[in-house]
Design an enzyme around this catalytic site. Sequence first.
Site, short mmCIF file in Angstrom:
data_model
loop_
_atom_site.label_atom_id
_atom_site.label_comp_id
_atom_site.label_asym_id
_atom_site.label_seq_id
_atom_site.Cartn_x
_atom_site.Cartn_y
_atom_site.Cartn_z
N CYS A 69 0.84 -1.21 0.00
CA CYS A 69 0.00 0.00 0.00
C CYS A 69 0.88 1.26 0.00
CB CYS A 69 -0.92 -0.02 1.22
SG CYS A 69 -2.05 1.39 1.25
N CYS A 73 0.30 4.89 6.97
CA CYS A 73 -0.36 4.68 8.28
C CYS A 73 0.64 3.96 9.20
CB CYS A 73 -1.62 3.84 8.11
SG CYS A 73 -2.64 4.39 6.74
N CYS A 76 0.38 0.24 10.32
CA CYS A 76 -0.07 -0.79 9.38
C CYS A 76 1.07 -1.61 8.76
CB CYS A 76 -0.91 -0.16 8.28
SG CYS A 76 -1.61 -1.43 7.19
N CYS A 113 -16.26 -9.51 5.83
CA CYS A 113 -15.66 -8.21 5.54
C CYS A 113 -14.44 -8.41 4.63
CB CYS A 113 -15.28 -7.53 6.85
SG CYS A 113 -14.59 -5.90 6.60
N CYS A 145 -19.41 -6.70 3.93
CA CYS A 145 -18.80 -5.41 4.27
C CYS A 145 -17.51 -5.31 3.46
CB CYS A 145 -18.52 -5.38 5.77
SG CYS A 145 -17.64 -3.90 6.29
N CYS A 205 -19.48 1.64 8.96
CA CYS A 205 -18.68 1.03 10.02
C CYS A 205 -17.42 1.89 10.14
CB CYS A 205 -18.33 -0.40 9.60
SG CYS A 205 -17.13 -1.19 10.69
N ARG A 277 -17.62 -3.07 18.15
CA ARG A 277 -16.85 -4.29 17.87
C ARG A 277 -15.55 -4.34 18.66
NH1 ARG A 277 -16.47 -4.24 12.41
NH2 ARG A 277 -18.62 -4.94 12.39
N1 SAM Z 1 -6.77 0.28 3.20
C1 SAM Z 1 -8.04 0.48 3.73
C2 SAM Z 1 -8.10 1.61 4.73
O1 SAM Z 1 -7.08 1.93 5.31
O2 SAM Z 1 -9.19 2.13 4.94
C3 SAM Z 1 -8.63 -0.76 4.38
C4 SAM Z 1 -7.76 -1.70 5.17
S1 SAM Z 1 -7.07 -1.06 6.68
C5 SAM Z 1 -5.91 -2.30 7.09
C6 SAM Z 1 -8.40 -1.18 7.84
C7 SAM Z 1 -8.15 -0.76 9.25
O3 SAM Z 1 -7.41 -1.75 9.94
C8 SAM Z 1 -7.37 0.51 9.51
O4 SAM Z 1 -8.12 1.66 9.35
C9 SAM Z 1 -6.97 0.32 10.98
O5 SAM Z 1 -7.95 0.88 11.83
C10 SAM Z 1 -6.94 -1.20 11.15
N2 SAM Z 1 -5.56 -1.67 11.40
C11 SAM Z 1 -4.57 -1.75 10.49
N3 SAM Z 1 -3.43 -2.19 11.06
C12 SAM Z 1 -3.71 -2.37 12.37
C13 SAM Z 1 -2.94 -2.81 13.48
N4 SAM Z 1 -1.65 -3.11 13.36
N5 SAM Z 1 -3.52 -2.90 14.68
C14 SAM Z 1 -4.85 -2.58 14.81
N6 SAM Z 1 -5.62 -2.17 13.81
C15 SAM Z 1 -5.06 -2.06 12.59
C1 DTB Z 2 -11.08 -2.87 11.67
O1 DTB Z 2 -11.43 -1.89 12.34
N1 DTB Z 2 -10.18 -3.76 12.06
C2 DTB Z 2 -9.97 -4.78 11.06
C3 DTB Z 2 -11.02 -4.38 9.96
N2 DTB Z 2 -11.58 -3.16 10.47
C4 DTB Z 2 -10.63 -4.27 8.57
C5 DTB Z 2 -8.57 -4.87 10.60
C6 DTB Z 2 -7.59 -5.13 11.73
C7 DTB Z 2 -6.25 -5.32 11.13
C8 DTB Z 2 -5.22 -5.72 12.14
C9 DTB Z 2 -3.87 -5.86 11.54
C10 DTB Z 2 -3.76 -6.90 10.48
O2 DTB Z 2 -4.22 -8.05 10.67
O3 DTB Z 2 -3.16 -6.61 9.44
FE1 SF4 Z 3 -2.88 1.18 3.35
FE2 SF4 Z 3 -2.76 -0.02 5.72
FE3 SF4 Z 3 -3.21 2.59 5.57
FE4 SF4 Z 3 -5.13 0.88 4.75
S1 SF4 Z 3 -4.35 1.12 6.83
S2 SF4 Z 3 -4.45 2.74 3.71
S3 SF4 Z 3 -3.82 -0.77 3.93
S4 SF4 Z 3 -1.33 1.52 4.92
#
Ligand code: SAM
Ligand code: DTB
Ligand code: SF4
Length: 343
Positions: A69, A73, A76, A113, A145, A205, A277
Amino acid sequence: MWFVAFIVNLLEYMKVNMAIKDWTKEEILEVYNTPLMELIYRAAEVHKQHHTVGEVQVSSLLSIKTGGCPEDCSYCPQAARYHTEVKVHKLMSVPEVDAAANNAKAGGASRMCLGAAWREVRDNRDFETVLDMVKTINSKGLEVCATLGMVTEDQAKRLAEAGLYAYNHNIDTSEENYENIISTRKFDDRLNTIHNVRKAGLTVCSGGIIGMGEKVEDRVGMLYTLSLLRPQPESVPINALVAVEGTPMEDQPPVPIWDMVRMIATARIVLPRTAVRLSAGRLTMSMEGQALCFMAGANSIFAGEKLLTTPNPLYNQDMEMFKILGLNTKQPFIDKLKKEELV
Ligand code: SAM
Ligand code: DTB
Ligand code: SF4
């Protein structure tokens, strides 16, 4: 007939939205800081008023496009610029997703989802494939979702037409803290997508993460923004940071369970009708800790051995926990059916 339906819907809309209080940040902070036992009792009261006690929505999560990506973030593991163990995987095929949906349904999930490591949706072949995935899963009687990054109103409408039930787009933290966590987009970009999703008639959501080094005021600020949305989001995921090696957050200490309970209870009180959740981070929580979260108003989880890229409790362990705590899986489309019954 249409006129009666219109009036009934209007009255319902007014009942739901005018009954919801406009919380101030100071009031939410006061709720958050209430002595813990009192806070749990208060949240449980609100929960009983608006939800069926013991009913928990079970969602299955599937990463349909993983890693690579362009965003930054800092929590992430899928951001291309961080050196994590996540392997890039192009968009899955419809038959692969179909098989995963069959497994999720057989396992008892009521919602599936689909997550993609995209900054935003583009109008290309991949989007057409995602629309086909949505149609396929919807035809199995599961709520679908998606969380695909930013969407325009037109893209959200196309997802709705394909049968999407909800769109996940987290605000993640407070408006003030946003630029400390993500620099490649603005807090307002997130709100804009949430508005597009609403305009398309999808359910919203949106939630966030705790444990990223934020202040209590940022947790409160995040709930404040969510609480002021009208209608309030139908689901709010509260994630405990999963600190992944290679991300800027790798050394963050684990979130104390008491913070999670406080956050869930406060969300329950300021978002009385929302599904709250208990999201990422359950792997390191005890069953007793999770029980307190359910008591404080959590009524939704992600089940299955993987979240998007990180591990989650095994499905059988969760079902064992449900048995011990007397929890039941919520059937799909219940809320939609309740709404339709009013007309
Ligand atoms: N790329 C899209 C976005 O950012 O909206 C969708 C996927 S993104 C991984 C969805 C959500 O996962 C993020 O907004 C964040 O709240 C959660 N998330 C990602 N990495 C995480 C982590 N290491 N621990 C907890 N939540 C995480
Ligand atoms: C949300 O709030 N948490 C989920 C879902 N929406 C997409 C994602 C959590 C991701 C945790 C880190 C991972 O597994 O990559
Ligand atoms: Fe990309 Fe992860 Fe950010 Fe979603 S949360 S926009 S997958 S870097």
